[in-house]
Design an enzyme around this catalytic site. Structure first.
Site, short mmCIF file in Angstrom:
data_model
loop_
_atom_site.label_atom_id
_atom_site.label_comp_id
_atom_site.label_asym_id
_atom_site.label_seq_id
_atom_site.Cartn_x
_atom_site.Cartn_y
_atom_site.Cartn_z
N HIS A 37 0.85 -1.19 0.00
CA HIS A 37 0.00 0.00 0.00
C HIS A 37 0.89 1.24 0.00
O HIS A 37 2.09 1.15 0.22
CB HIS A 37 -0.83 0.07 1.29
CG HIS A 37 -1.69 -1.10 1.59
ND1 HIS A 37 -3.04 -1.12 1.34
CD2 HIS A 37 -1.40 -2.29 2.16
CE1 HIS A 37 -3.55 -2.28 1.75
NE2 HIS A 37 -2.58 -3.00 2.24
N GLU A 119 2.51 -0.90 4.35
CA GLU A 119 2.27 0.46 3.88
C GLU A 119 3.61 1.14 3.64
O GLU A 119 4.50 1.08 4.48
CB GLU A 119 1.50 1.28 4.92
CG GLU A 119 0.09 0.79 5.17
CD GLU A 119 -0.94 1.39 4.23
OE1 GLU A 119 -0.55 2.14 3.31
OE2 GLU A 119 -2.13 1.11 4.42
N HIS A 155 -2.49 -2.80 -3.35
CA HIS A 155 -3.88 -2.60 -2.95
C HIS A 155 -4.75 -2.42 -4.20
O HIS A 155 -5.88 -2.89 -4.24
CB HIS A 155 -3.95 -1.37 -2.04
CG HIS A 155 -5.14 -1.33 -1.15
ND1 HIS A 155 -5.40 -0.27 -0.34
CD2 HIS A 155 -6.15 -2.22 -0.93
CE1 HIS A 155 -6.52 -0.50 0.34
NE2 HIS A 155 -6.99 -1.67 -0.01
N ASP A 165 -3.57 2.51 -4.91
CA ASP A 165 -2.22 2.51 -4.37
C ASP A 165 -1.56 1.13 -4.47
O ASP A 165 -2.28 0.14 -4.50
CB ASP A 165 -2.22 3.00 -2.91
CG ASP A 165 -3.07 2.13 -1.98
OD1 ASP A 165 -4.26 1.92 -2.27
OD2 ASP A 165 -2.55 1.68 -0.94
#
Length: 189
Positions: A37, A119, A155, A165
């Site tokens: 992400h 992330e 994602h 993303d």
């Protein structure tokens, strides 16, 4: 940074910041997917600690106008990699983090059940730093030693149309080269 020491799903090299936003994985879950992400809070601003605050339900919703649009959101990821490559961990990889939302990949839905969410500090569509790719590569390789990882996707691949993303600025070819995994582990790029 070495990611070879693990305890109960926690990577000992990562900065630990425990999120309450997680749950148990289903009994039959096979942890075989890594989801990449991108996030920055506020969007496009880096090093604010707002991501850590969001993932631990401590974000001051009034600190920035953008935060009103995400007020009350309860989310998490297993890991967050800052621009300079520092790695944070919020949820044990043995548990289910809340990062994927409505999702479907490799013939299965509910990707939170059997994936690990990472992330990257960044803005969807923008580029990422070499230090982030280095940390991401090492982390992915370490995760493959701990879990039966067979897929790596963004994602945008598990929630097409809903999420974008990490976006076109993410270099999938570089990551594939760095981790040295076969093409079938990756989405088409």
């Amino acid at each position: 940074m070495r990611f070879d020491q693990w305890q109960n799903g926690w990577c000992q090299a990562a900065e630990k910041c425990v999120s309450p936003n997680h749950g148990a994985r289903p009994a039959q879950a096979k942890i075989d997917l890594i989801v990449v992400h991108s996030i920055s809070l506020p969007p496009g601003e880096y090093g604010t600690q707002a991501v850590q605050q969001l993932f631990t339900n401590q974000l001051d919703w009034d600190a920035h106008p953008y935060f009103q649009s995400i007020r009350g959101l309860e989310v998490s990821a297993h890991f967050f990699i800052e621009r300079q490559g520092k790695v944070w961990q919020f949820v044990s990889c043995d548990d289910r983090a809340w990062h994927a939302g409505a999702s479907h990949y490799r013939g299965r839905g509910n990707c939170n059940d059997d994936s690990i969410g990472i992330e990257l500090e960044g803005l969807e569509g923008e580029t990422f730093e070499a230090a982030q790719y280095d940390s991401l590569t090492q982390l992915c390789q370490a995760l493959k030693q701990q879990y039966p990882i067979a897929y790596l996707a963004g994602h945008e691949h598990i929630a097409p149309g809903r999420k974008k993303d990490p976006g076109p600025g993410f270099d999938w070819a570089l990551l594939q080269k760095n981790v040295a995994w076969p093409p079938q582990y990756f989405p088409e790029f």
